[in-house]
Design a protein around this motif. Sequence first.
Motif, PDB file in Angstrom:
ATOM      1  N   ARG A  30     -11.778  13.324   3.972  1.00 34.32           N
ATOM      2  CA  ARG A  30     -10.865  12.677   3.026  1.00 34.32           C
ATOM      3  C   ARG A  30     -10.818  11.199   3.399  1.00 34.32           C
ATOM      4  O   ARG A  30     -10.139  10.819   4.356  1.00 34.32           O
ATOM      5  CB  ARG A  30      -9.481  13.325   3.130  1.00 34.32           C
ATOM      6  N   PRO A  31     -11.527  10.327   2.678  1.00 32.70           N
ATOM      7  CA  PRO A  31     -11.639   8.929   3.103  1.00 32.70           C
ATOM      8  C   PRO A  31     -10.364   8.104   2.969  1.00 32.70           C
ATOM      9  O   PRO A  31     -10.224   7.088   3.646  1.00 32.70           O
ATOM     10  CB  PRO A  31     -12.744   8.366   2.214  1.00 32.70           C
ATOM     11  N   ALA A  32      -9.435   8.507   2.121  1.00 39.23           N
ATOM     12  CA  ALA A  32      -8.171   7.783   1.970  1.00 39.23           C
ATOM     13  C   ALA A  32      -7.023   8.746   2.208  1.00 39.23           C
ATOM     14  O   ALA A  32      -7.041   9.880   1.722  1.00 39.23           O
ATOM     15  CB  ALA A  32      -8.074   7.175   0.569  1.00 39.23           C
ATOM     16  N   PHE A  33      -6.036   8.291   2.976  1.00 40.74           N
ATOM     17  CA  PHE A  33      -4.886   9.149   3.271  1.00 40.74           C
ATOM     18  C   PHE A  33      -3.679   8.294   3.599  1.00 40.74           C
ATOM     19  O   PHE A  33      -3.802   7.110   3.927  1.00 40.74           O
ATOM     20  CB  PHE A  33      -5.197  10.134   4.401  1.00 40.74           C
ATOM     21  N   SER A  34      -2.515   8.895   3.500  1.00 39.89           N
ATOM     22  CA  SER A  34      -1.279   8.194   3.840  1.00 39.89           C
ATOM     23  C   SER A  34      -0.214   9.223   4.172  1.00 39.89           C
ATOM     24  O   SER A  34      -0.326  10.401   3.814  1.00 39.89           O
ATOM     25  CB  SER A  34      -0.815   7.311   2.680  1.00 39.89           C
ATOM     26  N   GLY A  35       0.830   8.748   4.845  1.00 40.48           N
ATOM     27  CA  GLY A  35       1.955   9.600   5.168  1.00 40.48           C
ATOM     28  C   GLY A  35       2.784   8.993   6.275  1.00 40.48           C
ATOM     29  O   GLY A  35       2.413   7.975   6.866  1.00 40.48           O
ATOM     30  N   PRO A  36       3.925   9.612   6.574  1.00 38.80           N
ATOM     31  CA  PRO A  36       4.773   9.152   7.674  1.00 38.80           C
ATOM     32  C   PRO A  36       4.067   9.369   9.016  1.00 38.80           C
ATOM     33  O   PRO A  36       3.350  10.347   9.205  1.00 38.80           O
ATOM     34  CB  PRO A  36       6.017  10.031   7.572  1.00 38.80           C
ATOM     35  N   ALA A  37       4.301   8.445   9.941  1.00 39.56           N
ATOM     36  CA  ALA A  37       3.625   8.477  11.232  1.00 39.56           C
ATOM     37  C   ALA A  37       4.353   9.320  12.270  1.00 39.56           C
ATOM     38  O   ALA A  37       5.580   9.319  12.334  1.00 39.56           O
ATOM     39  CB  ALA A  37       3.473   7.060  11.779  1.00 39.56           C
ATOM     40  N   ARG A  38       3.548  10.000  13.074  1.00 39.11           N
ATOM     41  CA  ARG A  38       3.937  10.442  14.412  1.00 39.11           C
ATOM     42  C   ARG A  38       3.006   9.673  15.320  1.00 39.11           C
ATOM     43  O   ARG A  38       1.895   9.343  14.926  1.00 39.11           O
ATOM     44  CB  ARG A  38       3.716  11.947  14.611  1.00 39.11           C
ATOM     45  N   THR A  39       3.431   9.382  16.518  1.00 37.80           N
ATOM     46  CA  THR A  39       2.609   8.565  17.397  1.00 37.80           C
ATOM     47  C   THR A  39       2.389   9.222  18.756  1.00 37.80           C
ATOM     48  O   THR A  39       3.228  10.001  19.228  1.00 37.80           O
ATOM     49  CB  THR A  39       3.236   7.176  17.628  1.00 37.80           C
ATOM     50  N   VAL A  40       1.240   8.870  19.339  1.00 37.12           N
ATOM     51  CA  VAL A  40       0.892   9.307  20.696  1.00 37.12           C
ATOM     52  C   VAL A  40       0.269   8.118  21.407  1.00 37.12           C
ATOM     53  O   VAL A  40      -0.553   7.410  20.827  1.00 37.12           O
ATOM     54  CB  VAL A  40      -0.124  10.473  20.674  1.00 37.12           C
ATOM     55  N   ARG A  41       0.647   7.919  22.658  1.00 35.75           N
ATOM     56  CA  ARG A  41      -0.042   6.971  23.525  1.00 35.75           C
ATOM     57  C   ARG A  41      -0.667   7.788  24.644  1.00 35.75           C
ATOM     58  O   ARG A  41       0.038   8.512  25.364  1.00 35.75           O
ATOM     59  CB  ARG A  41       0.911   5.934  24.107  1.00 35.75           C
ATOM     60  N   CYS A  42      -1.983   7.716  24.763  1.00 37.50           N
ATOM     61  CA  CYS A  42      -2.691   8.447  25.805  1.00 37.50           C
ATOM     62  C   CYS A  42      -3.972   7.684  26.131  1.00 37.50           C
ATOM     63  O   CYS A  42      -4.415   6.859  25.335  1.00 37.50           O
ATOM     64  CB  CYS A  42      -3.009   9.871  25.377  1.00 37.50           C
ATOM     65  N   PHE A  43      -4.555   7.955  27.276  1.00 35.75           N
ATOM     66  CA  PHE A  43      -5.783   7.269  27.657  1.00 35.75           C
ATOM     67  C   PHE A  43      -6.767   8.275  28.217  1.00 35.75           C
ATOM     68  O   PHE A  43      -6.537   8.841  29.290  1.00 35.75           O
ATOM     69  CB  PHE A  43      -5.498   6.162  28.675  1.00 35.75           C
ATOM     70  N   ARG A  44      -7.818   8.548  27.442  1.00 34.96           N
ATOM     71  CA  ARG A  44      -8.894   9.458  27.834  1.00 34.96           C
ATOM     72  C   ARG A  44      -8.373  10.852  28.192  1.00 34.96           C
ATOM     73  O   ARG A  44      -8.946  11.544  29.033  1.00 34.96           O
ATOM     74  CB  ARG A  44      -9.730   8.854  28.957  1.00 34.96           C
ATOM     75  N   ASP A  45      -7.277  11.266  27.550  1.00 37.94           N
ATOM     76  CA  ASP A  45      -6.678  12.585  27.758  1.00 37.94           C
ATOM     77  C   ASP A  45      -6.124  13.030  26.406  1.00 37.94           C
ATOM     78  O   ASP A  45      -5.225  12.398  25.864  1.00 37.94           O
ATOM     79  CB  ASP A  45      -5.554  12.487  28.793  1.00 37.94           C
TER      80      ASP A  45
END
Length: 157
Positions: A30-45
């Motif tokens: 699906r090349p276009a999408f939108s919606g409310p965000a959830r976020t994650v901060r992670c590094f190589r995990d």
Amino acid sequence: MTSEATADVYDRLGEALDSSSLTWRTYGGRPAFSGPARTVRCFRDNAIVKELLNSPGDGLVLVVDGGGSIESALCGDLIAKAAADNGWAGVVINGAVRDTQVLATLPIGIVALGSNPRKSAKDGAGEIDVPVTFGGATFTPGATVWADPDGVLVERR
């Protein structure tokens, strides 16, 4: 489900938006999408990414700040299929994906910086639902995100 083109969203909302200046590649079916965000901060995990995308998405967009690393993939075919099956609208990854040929067949939006076949760690290191900033854009939980082959936008909060 289709999403309004990011150029049209920007023309309509302008300075109410942040535009990520990173060079995004489209990987999902699906090349276009939108919606409310959830976020994650992670590094190589990717343990937290996997956990969230295996839960109900209800049209949300998971925004993953992987620190811009393309040393290992934060999402592959199994995680992306689970996300599609669980109703996520899409995933924005400031990092890498893998299994790109399969990702292109799945009914979900996925944008990332690049690809790498190397798996990431599965230790569970990272943070959920915290503001993340990359490419000059700040993504806060609940903010609307729009993505398509032109780029990634987020509403300012």
